[in-house]
Write a protein that holds these residues in place. Structure first.
Motif, PDB file in Angstrom:
ATOM      1  N   LYS A   1       0.319  -1.083  -0.098  1.00  0.00           N
ATOM      2  CA  LYS A   1      -0.288   0.184  -0.212  1.00  0.00           C
ATOM      3  C   LYS A   1       0.675   1.100  -0.178  1.00  0.00           C
ATOM      4  O   LYS A   1       1.838   1.189   0.567  1.00  0.00           O
ATOM      5  N   ASP A   2      -0.142   2.304  -0.924  1.00  0.00           N
ATOM      6  CA  ASP A   2       0.906   3.864  -0.407  1.00  0.00           C
ATOM      7  C   ASP A   2       1.862   3.914  -1.097  1.00  0.00           C
ATOM      8  O   ASP A   2       3.381   4.114  -1.084  1.00  0.00           O
ATOM      9  N   GLY A   3       1.867   3.033  -1.836  1.00  0.00           N
ATOM     10  CA  GLY A   3       3.670   2.487  -3.093  1.00  0.00           C
ATOM     11  C   GLY A   3       4.841   2.328  -1.854  1.00  0.00           C
ATOM     12  O   GLY A   3       6.332   2.316  -2.836  1.00  0.00           O
ATOM     13  N   SER A   4       4.303   1.961  -1.240  1.00  0.00           N
ATOM     14  CA  SER A   4       5.604   0.792  -0.808  1.00  0.00           C
ATOM     15  C   SER A   4       6.183  -0.231  -1.801  1.00  0.00           C
ATOM     16  O   SER A   4       5.417  -1.058  -1.793  1.00  0.00           O
ATOM     17  N   LYS A   5       7.335  -0.665  -1.146  1.00  0.00           N
ATOM     18  CA  LYS A   5       8.152  -1.455  -1.599  1.00  0.00           C
ATOM     19  C   LYS A   5       8.471  -2.797  -0.718  1.00  0.00           C
ATOM     20  O   LYS A   5       9.498  -2.216   0.367  1.00  0.00           O
ATOM     21  N   PHE A   6       9.452  -3.913  -1.089  1.00  0.00           N
ATOM     22  CA  PHE A   6      10.799  -4.232  -0.577  1.00  0.00           C
ATOM     23  C   PHE A   6      11.809  -4.198  -0.622  1.00  0.00           C
ATOM     24  O   PHE A   6      12.280  -4.027  -2.207  1.00  0.00           O
ATOM     25  N   GLU A   7      12.428  -3.234  -0.088  1.00  0.00           N
ATOM     26  CA  GLU A   7      13.914  -2.328  -0.300  1.00  0.00           C
ATOM     27  C   GLU A   7      14.550  -3.509   0.303  1.00  0.00           C
ATOM     28  O   GLU A   7      15.950  -3.659   0.201  1.00  0.00           O
ATOM     29  N   ASP A   8      14.509  -4.486   1.210  1.00  0.00           N
ATOM     30  CA  ASP A   8      16.362  -4.762   2.174  1.00  0.00           C
ATOM     31  C   ASP A   8      15.065  -5.999   2.610  1.00  0.00           C
ATOM     32  O   ASP A   8      14.736  -6.841   3.560  1.00  0.00           O
ATOM     33  N   VAL A   9      15.749  -6.960   1.412  1.00  0.00           N
ATOM     34  CA  VAL A   9      14.954  -8.562   1.903  1.00  0.00           C
ATOM     35  C   VAL A   9      16.346  -9.394   1.777  1.00  0.00           C
ATOM     36  O   VAL A   9      17.733  -9.013   1.363  1.00  0.00           O
ATOM     37  N   SER A  10      15.869 -10.786   2.830  1.00  0.00           N
ATOM     38  CA  SER A  10      17.333 -11.256   2.492  1.00  0.00           C
ATOM     39  C   SER A  10      17.211 -13.163   1.875  1.00  0.00           C
ATOM     40  O   SER A  10      16.310 -13.487   2.105  1.00  0.00           O
ATOM     41  N   ALA A  11      18.320 -12.944   2.041  1.00  0.00           N
ATOM     42  CA  ALA A  11      18.725 -14.412   1.093  1.00  0.00           C
ATOM     43  C   ALA A  11      19.398 -15.044   2.145  1.00  0.00           C
ATOM     44  O   ALA A  11      20.541 -15.119   2.223  1.00  0.00           O
ATOM     45  N   PHE A  12      18.960 -16.940   2.126  1.00  0.00           N
ATOM     46  CA  PHE A  12      19.936 -17.759   2.740  1.00  0.00           C
ATOM     47  C   PHE A  12      19.364 -19.289   1.636  1.00  0.00           C
ATOM     48  O   PHE A  12      18.464 -19.484   1.127  1.00  0.00           O
ATOM     49  N   GLN A  13      19.635 -20.237   2.070  1.00  0.00           N
ATOM     50  CA  GLN A  13      20.107 -21.299   1.520  1.00  0.00           C
ATOM     51  C   GLN A  13      19.531 -22.312   2.984  1.00  0.00           C
ATOM     52  O   GLN A  13      19.814 -22.189   4.197  1.00  0.00           O
ATOM     53  N   TYR A  14      18.410 -23.150   2.441  1.00  0.00           N
ATOM     54  CA  TYR A  14      17.303 -24.602   3.960  1.00  0.00           C
ATOM     55  C   TYR A  14      17.944 -25.699   3.017  1.00  0.00           C
ATOM     56  O   TYR A  14      17.045 -26.236   1.639  1.00  0.00           O
ATOM     57  N   GLY A  15      18.635 -26.539   2.972  1.00  0.00           N
ATOM     58  CA  GLY A  15      19.094 -27.227   2.321  1.00  0.00           C
ATOM     59  C   GLY A  15      19.138 -27.334   1.049  1.00  0.00           C
ATOM     60  O   GLY A  15      20.461 -26.297   0.660  1.00  0.00           O
ATOM     61  N   GLU A  16      18.897 -27.717  -0.250  1.00  0.00           N
ATOM     62  CA  GLU A  16      18.918 -27.047  -1.352  1.00  0.00           C
ATOM     63  C   GLU A  16      18.617 -25.627  -1.952  1.00  0.00           C
ATOM     64  O   GLU A  16      18.180 -25.702  -3.342  1.00  0.00           O
ATOM     65  N   LEU A  17      17.783 -25.594  -0.898  1.00  0.00           N
ATOM     66  CA  LEU A  17      16.849 -24.346  -1.708  1.00  0.00           C
ATOM     67  C   LEU A  17      16.972 -23.099  -1.231  1.00  0.00           C
ATOM     68  O   LEU A  17      18.105 -22.710  -0.169  1.00  0.00           O
TER      69      LEU A  17
END
Length: 212
Positions: free
Chosen positions: A47-63
């Motif tokens: 809403k209100d033009g907000s966006k995800f700007e700070d995202v984290s990546a991680f490994q879970y098994g092979e995913l």
């Protein structure tokens, strides 16, 4: 936009936080973030033009997984919950607050800071261990640390040596010198001066008086 690399241990330290986790994110992670931002904007989830700007990546098994934190974004949580259920087969979407307890064994709370040790004047006291532990226990109780006082006493009386007992006491209190001010002694010169001043003046006899 930032995509941070974290570990599952980092996730376990995020107690009190929440976010959306997508599992099996292959390919360019930036495209995943941009795609979710566009999709959620069109669906009215963001809403209100907000966006995800700070995202984290991680490994879970092979995913490869992405965590979209809920901080600093305005969301329609109801719409997001419906989207997650409808697309779970495609994205494996789950909440951070569900993923960590169900997949990682739960959150790891930060240890509570240890209470500050109070000062305890034991140096110069009777060195009997019963006396020392009694003084230390009273000091702890005066500082609202009754549980620590009992724990310390139990450990001291179960210890195998006097040295070990002193070390245990030192774990609970800061062993300091006696609180009394040391007695101030005047210098030898000052003591002699004071002695002379205190003596009554003796009149010196004249030679004639000595002859008599």
């Amino acid at each position: 936009m930032n995509i941070n690399t974290i570990t599952t241990d980092d996730l376990r330290g995020m107690e009190g936080k929440d976010g959306l986790i997508l599992q099996g994110c292959g390919g360019d992670l930036k495209e995943w973030v941009d795609g979710i931002n566009d999709m959620f904007t069109e669906a009215g989830i963001l809403k209100d033009g907000s966006k995800f700007e700070d995202v984290s990546a991680f490994q879970y098994g092979e995913l490869t997984c992405l965590l979209y934190p809920f901080e600093d974004v305005k969301l329609d949580i109801g719409k997001l919950a419906i989207w997650r259920l409808q697309t779970h087969a495609d994205f494996g979407g789950t909440w951070l607050s569900d993923f960590v307890p169900n997949r990682l064994g739960g959150f790891i709370s930060e240890p509570s800071p240890e209470p500050e040790k109070p000062d305890c004047a034991l140096i110069g006291q009777d060195g009997n261990v019963f006396n020392l532990v009694g003084i230390a226990a009273r000091t702890l109780r005066r500082n609202d640390m009754a549980d620590q006082a009992k724990e310390m006493s139990d450990r001291v009386f179960a210890s195998g040596s006097y040295h070990e007992a002193l070390n245990i006491i030192g774990e609970y209190v800061n062993i300091t010198d006696s609180e009394r001010e040391p007695e101030h002694r005047a210098s030898v010169r000052q003591q002699i001066k004071e002695t002379k001043t205190a003596e009554p003046d003796k009149k010196q006899k004249t030679p004639k008086q000595q002859e008599r």
